[in-house]
Enzyme design. Structure first.
Site, PDB file in Angstrom:
ATOM      1  N   GLU A 197       0.809  -1.220   0.000  1.00  0.00           N
ATOM      2  CA  GLU A 197       0.000   0.000   0.000  1.00  0.00           C
ATOM      3  C   GLU A 197       0.845   1.274   0.000  1.00  0.00           C
ATOM      4  O   GLU A 197       0.367   2.334  -0.402  1.00  0.00           O
ATOM      5  CB  GLU A 197      -0.960   0.015   1.191  1.00  0.00           C
ATOM      6  N   ASP A 248     -16.409   2.066  17.739  1.00  0.00           N
ATOM      7  CA  ASP A 248     -15.972   1.920  16.352  1.00  0.00           C
ATOM      8  C   ASP A 248     -16.719   2.895  15.435  1.00  0.00           C
ATOM      9  O   ASP A 248     -17.412   3.792  15.908  1.00  0.00           O
ATOM     10  CB  ASP A 248     -16.182   0.452  15.917  1.00  0.00           C
TER      11      ASP A 248
END
Ligand code: MN
Length: 424
Positions: A197, A248
């Protein structure tokens, strides 16, 4: 760039907090009060920290010197054609390093009352296994001076970890905190296993800023982004510990799981480092979790219908569960094919609205207007039952969810006077 330089660049937006702030919930108060402004905590338990720095598309686009509309095409191009980063000899974070590690002394906050403890949230992990390098986000619950429990979702880092444990060893890792937005976007990108990445970050800076990303080799042999404020060098070991609850992306508490333990062997940091905090469920979280999925949806829908204009995962849908796609409809039924393609591309998505290209998908009101004036539930609604969905949706049952696709495109042969918004 150092975070200090970004704060200077966006100084008109920055909220400066000079007063001492405690790590226990107090930081969250300031971050929730100014969700779309960078909040610079000058004294978070003696250290400096920032949150909400990249909470708008405007700032991310400005950092890359592109328009908001160009952000998605640029990201898509970078994901499709990664480019090598440049390995340099030194980085500013190497100015200070210690093996006398105590995570408890860092400005790491406990964000919400029922969180299990203090969490590192903005760390992009670098790991390598058999020639493959991976960058990904994983939160760390601080367990003690040199230990943390880390949510390693079943993706690429988990694969590397499992392989390393099978081989009877440990997995060397580096956690980079205080990165530039291109490395944060790269950390949030899901491409196939084996794609490094950091090469996506480098393709992005190459096309937007005309230069590659700089990487530097640290003492444990890993090569990491050079611009970090802090780097935690360590190992995932063959031990698990309770991780969670933790708030989250959907702003509810994620459950407790047994997760791998990280041992930190060395901490590197810049002069006067600024710690980066990403609050779960706030816009900055959405930027690096949801936005990197948009190119994936764009490409999948592009294969199903001739022309896609734009894709957005909406803030109201936690930039994960709900999306909008605008298309140029050429055949009756394009809207429904677009729905199927979008669900296939981003399996966590449970609602997608397909609109014509005259609708501004970045304006929630305009999208609702399209639903109000162009959608009929008996013809335009697609409902899928018991599909595998997101693990963070509290309404899903055992990971199964129902999905709703709304085709809010106007009929192909429609009289424009009946459907187009009147203007002067
Ligand atoms: Mn990966």
């Amino acid at each position: 760039m150092a975070i200090r330089d970004w704060l200077a660049a966006f100084s008109k937006d920055v909220v400066e907090v000079q007063e001492p702030v405690a790590t226990d919930l107090e930081a969250t108060r300031f971050l929730l009060r100014h969700p779309r402004q960078p909040v610079h905590l000058r004294n978070l338990q003696g250290g400096e920290a920032v949150g909400n720095l990249w909470s708008t598309r405007d700032r991310v686009a400005a950092a890359l010197r592109v328009s908001n509309a160009d952000l998605l095409p640029k990201l898509m191009e970078a994901q499709a054609h990664p480019k090598d980063a440049r390995v340099v000899a030194r980085a500013d974070f190497m100015r200070h390093e210690t093996t006398d590690v105590d995570l408890r002394e860092l400005p790491i906050p406990k964000l919400f009352p029922k969180d299990a403890g203090r969490y590192v949230t903005a760390g992009v992990w670098v790991a390598e296994w058999e020639g493959a390098r991976n960058l990904s986000f994983h939160r760390i619950l601080v367990l003690g001076a040199d230990r943390g429990a880390c949510r390693i979702v079943p993706r690429h880092l988990r694969h590397m970890y499992d392989e390393a444990m099978k081989a009877g060893g440990e997995l060397k890792v580096a956690v980079c905190i205080g990165l530039d937005p291109w490395n944060l976007l790269a950390g949030g990108t899901s491409v196939e296993y084996g794609v490094d990445e950091s090469r996506i970050a480098s393709a992005l800076t190459q096309s937007c800023l005309g230069k590659p990303v700089d990487m530097v080799r640290i003492k444990n042999g890993l090569t990491v982004p050079g611009e970090a404020e802090y780097v935690l060098e360590g190992r995932l070991i063959h031990e698990v510990h309770d991780e969670g609850p933790f708030v989250d992306a959907v702003r509810t508490y994620d459950r407790v799981r047994k997760e791998p333990v990280l041992v930190v062997d060395r901490i590197y940091h810049r002069d006067q480092p600024i710690f980066h905090i990403i609050v779960g469920g706030l816009d900055e979280h959405f930027m690096f979790m949801g936005m990197p999925r948009e190119p994936v949806i764009y490409q999948a829908v592009s294969r199903a219908v001739p022309h896609v204009k734009a894709v957005r995962l909406t803030e109201g849908g936690c930039a994960w569960l709900h999306g909008v796609v605008s298309i140029r409809k050429q055949h009756q039924g394009d809207g429904k094919n677009a729905i199927m393609a979008a669900f296939g591309a981003h399996t966590s998505m449970k609602q997608v609205v397909i609109v014509d290209e005259d609708i501004d998908i970045f304006d929630d009101r305009d999208v609702e207007w399209a639903i109000a004036t162009r959608f009929q539930a008996d013809r335009g609604l697609v409902v899928l039952h018991d599909v595998r969905g997101s693990s963070i949706d509290p309404s899903a049952r055992d990971g199964f969810t129902s999905k709703m696709g709304i085709d809010a495109t106007k009929p192909l042969a429609a009289d424009p006077a009946m459907f187009d918004k009147a203007t002067l």
